[in-house]
Design an enzyme around this catalytic site. Structure first.
Site, PDB file in Angstrom:
ATOM      1  CB  THR A   1      -3.083   7.215  -1.738  1.00  0.00           C
ATOM      2  OG1 THR A   1      -2.257   6.136  -2.203  1.00  0.00           O
ATOM      3  CG2 THR A   1      -2.430   8.540  -2.107  1.00  0.00           C
TER       4      THR A   1
ATOM      5  CG  ASP B   1       5.766  -3.374  10.081  1.00  0.00           C
ATOM      6  OD1 ASP B   1       6.531  -3.804   9.189  1.00  0.00           O
ATOM      7  OD2 ASP B   1       5.390  -2.194  10.150  1.00  0.00           O
TER       8      ASP B   1
ATOM      9  CG  ASP C   1       2.129  -3.002   9.061  1.00  0.00           C
ATOM     10  OD1 ASP C   1       2.251  -2.029   8.314  1.00  0.00           O
ATOM     11  OD2 ASP C   1       2.339  -4.196   8.685  1.00  0.00           O
TER      12      ASP C   1
ATOM     13  NE  ARG D   1      -2.626  -0.237   3.620  1.00  0.00           N
ATOM     14  CZ  ARG D   1      -3.460   0.202   4.536  1.00  0.00           C
ATOM     15  NH1 ARG D   1      -4.763   0.262   4.286  1.00  0.00           N
ATOM     16  NH2 ARG D   1      -3.046   0.575   5.711  1.00  0.00           N
TER      17      ARG D   1
END
Ligand code: PRP
Ligand code: URA
Length: 206
Positions: free
Chosen positions: A105, A200, A197, A101
């Site tokens: 945005t 991560d 995330d 991503r």
């Protein structure tokens, strides 16, 4: 179509997965276990053919999973769901979809694609733990379709209403199985409460 899989064994693991103090090793184990529970529900319509087997006592009718099954993780975080899928579908092949991503945005940026050849009976199990804006999933599904894959099911750990609505709007033929439908997306396109995330946390790159 989407289905929230509410089995207590799955939901118990989800609560631990979300917790900030859960480290990467435990996070990976939980994703692995949760993938199996999701698959159990989501793959009920896997194509099968009849077989008969000899038991020590006689003959039994049974079934054998048949056809061309492809497990397709969306990188990176989908990788955590690949191995457990291949463990329960040892004859399946894998196709990899690299997607990142844009941090501003949330638009998905494709960076890698390696898919097996598609056959008329190919059945794709697309896996990614997070369904946020739905951009990555919709792009991945469109890519699979463009490469000849017609039958796709999406396995996901945490979704949100925005992502589900987008997949259902753009790809109404692709069922979504998830362990959670969270409240909303924040201004940075992260799922709240979510788990942060997923890539991560899975790979220890926080
Ligand atoms: C995460 C996640 C999904 C995507 C979901 O990947 O694994 O692929 O975001 O968000 P969306 O629904 O808004 O597209 P990310 O792009 O962070 O890459 P990573 O897995 O490499 O960290
Ligand atoms: N990707 C993640 O890993 N987490 C989110 O909350 C949204 C997208």
């Amino acid at each position: 179509m989407h289905k929230l899989v509410e089995h207590p064994l799955l939901q118990h693991r989800l609560a631990i997965l979300r917790a900030t103090e859960t480290d990467s090793k435990l996070f990976r184990e939980l994703v692995r276990e949760m993938t199996r529970f999701l698959a159990f529900d989501a793959l009920r319509d896997l194509p099968v053919e009849k077989v008969s087997v000899k038991t020590p006592m006689g003959e039994a009718e049974g079934v054998k999973v048949s056809g061309h099954v492809v497990v397709a993780p969306i990188l990176r975080a989908g990788l955590g769901m690949l191995d457990p899928m291949l463990e329960i579908l040892p004859y399946a092949t894998a196709g990899v979809i690299g997607m990142k991503r844009n941090e501003e945005t949330a638009e998905p940026i494709p960076y890698y694609l390696n898919l097996p050849k598609a056959y008329p009976d190919s059945y794709v199990v697309l896996v990614d733990p997070m369904l946020a804006t739905g951009g990555s999933a919709c792009d991945a599904i469109a890519t699979l379709k463009k490469n000849g894959f017609g039958r796709i099911v999406f396995l996901n750990v945490i979704a949100c209403p925005e992502g589900i609505a987008r997949v259902e709007r753009e790809h109404p033929d692709v069922p979504v199985y998830t362990a959670a439908i969270d409240d909303h997306l924040n201004d940075h396109h992260y799922i709240v409460p979510g788990l942060g995330d997923a890539g991560d946390r899975l790979f220890g790159t926080l």
